[in-house]
Design a protein around this motif. Structure first.
Motif, PDB file in Angstrom:
ATOM      1  N   LEU A  26       0.826  -1.210   0.000  1.00  0.00           N
ATOM      2  CA  LEU A  26       0.000   0.000   0.000  1.00  0.00           C
ATOM      3  C   LEU A  26       0.860   1.260   0.000  1.00  0.00           C
ATOM      4  CD1 LEU A  26      -2.917  -0.863   2.459  1.00  0.00           C
ATOM      5  CD2 LEU A  26      -3.072  -0.493  -0.003  1.00  0.00           C
ATOM      6  N   LYS A  27       1.937   1.212   0.777  1.00  0.00           N
ATOM      7  CA  LYS A  27       2.802   2.383   0.868  1.00  0.00           C
ATOM      8  C   LYS A  27       3.529   2.657  -0.446  1.00  0.00           C
ATOM      9  CE  LYS A  27       6.613   4.353   3.500  1.00  0.00           C
ATOM     10  NZ  LYS A  27       7.518   4.193   4.632  1.00  0.00           N
ATOM     11  N   TYR A  28       4.120   1.629  -1.036  1.00  0.00           N
ATOM     12  CA  TYR A  28       4.976   1.857  -2.190  1.00  0.00           C
ATOM     13  C   TYR A  28       4.290   1.714  -3.539  1.00  0.00           C
ATOM     14  CZ  TYR A  28       8.712   2.062   1.180  1.00  0.00           C
ATOM     15  OH  TYR A  28       9.494   2.435   2.228  1.00  0.00           O
ATOM     16  N   LEU A  29       3.235   0.942  -3.608  1.00  0.00           N
ATOM     17  CA  LEU A  29       2.555   0.772  -4.897  1.00  0.00           C
ATOM     18  C   LEU A  29       1.345   1.680  -5.049  1.00  0.00           C
ATOM     19  CD1 LEU A  29       2.737  -3.121  -5.221  1.00  0.00           C
ATOM     20  CD2 LEU A  29       4.252  -1.410  -6.237  1.00  0.00           C
ATOM     21  N   ALA A  30       0.654   1.927  -3.934  1.00  0.00           N
ATOM     22  CA  ALA A  30      -0.559   2.744  -4.003  1.00  0.00           C
ATOM     23  C   ALA A  30      -0.370   4.121  -3.356  1.00  0.00           C
ATOM     24  CB  ALA A  30      -1.722   2.019  -3.333  1.00  0.00           C
ATOM     25  N   GLN A  31       0.814   4.410  -2.838  1.00  0.00           N
ATOM     26  CA  GLN A  31       1.120   5.678  -2.167  1.00  0.00           C
ATOM     27  C   GLN A  31       0.129   5.977  -1.033  1.00  0.00           C
ATOM     28  OE1 GLN A  31       1.498   5.549  -5.713  1.00  0.00           O
ATOM     29  NE2 GLN A  31       3.641   5.216  -5.191  1.00  0.00           N
ATOM     30  N   ILE A  32      -0.202   4.941  -0.261  1.00  0.00           N
ATOM     31  CA  ILE A  32      -1.059   5.090   0.922  1.00  0.00           C
ATOM     32  C   ILE A  32      -0.222   4.659   2.132  1.00  0.00           C
ATOM     33  CG2 ILE A  32      -3.236   4.434   2.025  1.00  0.00           C
ATOM     34  CD1 ILE A  32      -4.237   3.581  -0.763  1.00  0.00           C
ATOM     35  N   PRO A  33       0.475   5.602   2.784  1.00  0.00           N
ATOM     36  CA  PRO A  33       1.392   5.215   3.853  1.00  0.00           C
ATOM     37  C   PRO A  33       0.742   4.975   5.221  1.00  0.00           C
ATOM     38  CG  PRO A  33       1.527   7.564   3.492  1.00  0.00           C
ATOM     39  CD  PRO A  33       0.596   7.011   2.434  1.00  0.00           C
ATOM     40  N   GLU A  34      -0.479   5.445   5.438  1.00  0.00           N
ATOM     41  CA  GLU A  34      -1.085   5.394   6.770  1.00  0.00           C
ATOM     42  C   GLU A  34      -1.192   3.993   7.361  1.00  0.00           C
ATOM     43  OE1 GLU A  34      -2.437   7.201   4.236  1.00  0.00           O
ATOM     44  OE2 GLU A  34      -1.863   9.190   4.948  1.00  0.00           O
ATOM     45  N   PRO A  35      -1.699   2.990   6.620  1.00  0.00           N
ATOM     46  CA  PRO A  35      -1.783   1.655   7.240  1.00  0.00           C
ATOM     47  C   PRO A  35      -0.414   1.123   7.666  1.00  0.00           C
ATOM     48  CG  PRO A  35      -3.102   1.709   5.251  1.00  0.00           C
ATOM     49  CD  PRO A  35      -2.326   2.989   5.297  1.00  0.00           C
ATOM     50  N   ASN A  36       0.611   1.440   6.913  1.00  0.00           N
ATOM     51  CA  ASN A  36       1.954   0.982   7.233  1.00  0.00           C
ATOM     52  C   ASN A  36       2.418   1.533   8.582  1.00  0.00           C
ATOM     53  OD1 ASN A  36       4.105  -0.620   6.328  1.00  0.00           O
ATOM     54  ND2 ASN A  36       5.270   1.199   5.822  1.00  0.00           N
ATOM     55  N   ILE A  37       2.026   2.753   8.881  1.00  0.00           N
ATOM     56  CA  ILE A  37       2.418   3.372  10.148  1.00  0.00           C
ATOM     57  C   ILE A  37       1.848   2.569  11.312  1.00  0.00           C
ATOM     58  CG2 ILE A  37       2.146   5.420  11.600  1.00  0.00           C
ATOM     59  CD1 ILE A  37       2.089   7.045   8.925  1.00  0.00           C
ATOM     60  N   TYR A  38       0.546   2.300  11.273  1.00  0.00           N
ATOM     61  CA  TYR A  38      -0.110   1.622  12.390  1.00  0.00           C
ATOM     62  C   TYR A  38       0.290   0.146  12.479  1.00  0.00           C
ATOM     63  CZ  TYR A  38      -2.698   5.937  12.287  1.00  0.00           C
ATOM     64  OH  TYR A  38      -3.029   7.261  12.297  1.00  0.00           O
ATOM     65  N   ILE A  39       0.379  -0.503  11.340  1.00  0.00           N
ATOM     66  CA  ILE A  39       0.811  -1.900  11.352  1.00  0.00           C
ATOM     67  C   ILE A  39       2.257  -1.987  11.832  1.00  0.00           C
ATOM     68  CG2 ILE A  39       1.243  -3.956   9.947  1.00  0.00           C
ATOM     69  CD1 ILE A  39      -1.040  -2.981   8.080  1.00  0.00           C
ATOM     70  N   GLY A  40       3.082  -1.031  11.418  1.00  0.00           N
ATOM     71  CA  GLY A  40       4.479  -0.999  11.846  1.00  0.00           C
ATOM     72  C   GLY A  40       4.625  -0.808  13.340  1.00  0.00           C
ATOM     73  N   TYR A  41       3.826   0.098  13.923  1.00  0.00           N
ATOM     74  CA  TYR A  41       3.855   0.292  15.379  1.00  0.00           C
ATOM     75  C   TYR A  41       3.449  -0.985  16.098  1.00  0.00           C
ATOM     76  CZ  TYR A  41       4.300   5.402  14.995  1.00  0.00           C
ATOM     77  OH  TYR A  41       4.729   6.667  14.734  1.00  0.00           O
ATOM     78  N   ALA A  42       2.374  -1.613  15.629  1.00  0.00           N
ATOM     79  CA  ALA A  42       1.896  -2.845  16.260  1.00  0.00           C
ATOM     80  C   ALA A  42       2.953  -3.943  16.150  1.00  0.00           C
ATOM     81  CB  ALA A  42       0.594  -3.301  15.614  1.00  0.00           C
ATOM     82  N   HIS A  43       3.556  -4.067  14.974  1.00  0.00           N
ATOM     83  CA  HIS A  43       4.575  -5.086  14.777  1.00  0.00           C
ATOM     84  C   HIS A  43       5.786  -4.812  15.680  1.00  0.00           C
ATOM     85  CE1 HIS A  43       7.209  -7.992  12.998  1.00  0.00           C
ATOM     86  NE2 HIS A  43       8.059  -7.048  12.659  1.00  0.00           N
ATOM     87  N   GLY A  44       6.207  -3.571  15.769  1.00  0.00           N
ATOM     88  CA  GLY A  44       7.342  -3.223  16.628  1.00  0.00           C
ATOM     89  C   GLY A  44       7.071  -3.556  18.080  1.00  0.00           C
ATOM     90  N   LEU A  45       5.884  -3.211  18.563  1.00  0.00           N
ATOM     91  CA  LEU A  45       5.519  -3.520  19.940  1.00  0.00           C
ATOM     92  C   LEU A  45       5.484  -5.029  20.160  1.00  0.00           C
ATOM     93  CD1 LEU A  45       4.431  -2.680  22.745  1.00  0.00           C
ATOM     94  CD2 LEU A  45       2.153  -2.812  21.754  1.00  0.00           C
ATOM     95  N   LEU A  46       4.878  -5.750  19.240  1.00  0.00           N
ATOM     96  CA  LEU A  46       4.804  -7.206  19.379  1.00  0.00           C
ATOM     97  C   LEU A  46       6.184  -7.853  19.306  1.00  0.00           C
ATOM     98  CD1 LEU A  46       1.574  -7.828  17.316  1.00  0.00           C
ATOM     99  CD2 LEU A  46       1.890  -8.331  19.748  1.00  0.00           C
TER     100      LEU A  46
END
Length: 96
Positions: A26-46
């Motif tokens: 989504l971030k690199y192909l569709a230029q929609i970075p927002e989901p990556n931010i939240y998924i990234g935070y969740a993944h980092g915490l986990l």
């Protein structure tokens, strides 16, 4: 502690797949970075929880640093935590 470690391992694996399977495209192909931010935070915490609970479990159960190292490496690989659960954690849970 084993139950918590198994749950966190599976959630960490799911978050890893979501991050690289959904967030990054989504971030690199569709230029929609927002989901990556939240998924990234969740993944980092986990991931941090996985390492912390893995260390606690290793010390509490005398699981061994070799097994902890294997679990850490598995957390860095796609599908690694699922393999870890099947190969190492589930048999431990069945013994208990």
């Amino acid at each position: 502690m084993l139950r918590s470690f198994r749950i966190i391992a599976l959630l960490e694996g799911i978050s890893y797949l979501l991050l690289f399977g959904i967030g990054m495209p989504l971030k690199y192909l569709a230029q929609i970075p927002e989901p990556n931010i939240y998924i990234g935070y969740a993944h980092g915490l986990l991931f941090v929880l996985f390492v912390a609970v893995g260390l606690l479990f290793t010390m509490e159960s005398k699981w061994g640093m070799k097994n902890f190292f294997i679990s850490f490496v598995a957390s860095l690989l796609p599908f690694g935590t699922f393999w870890l659960d099947k190969k190492y954690l589930k048999p431990l849970a069945e013994k208990a």
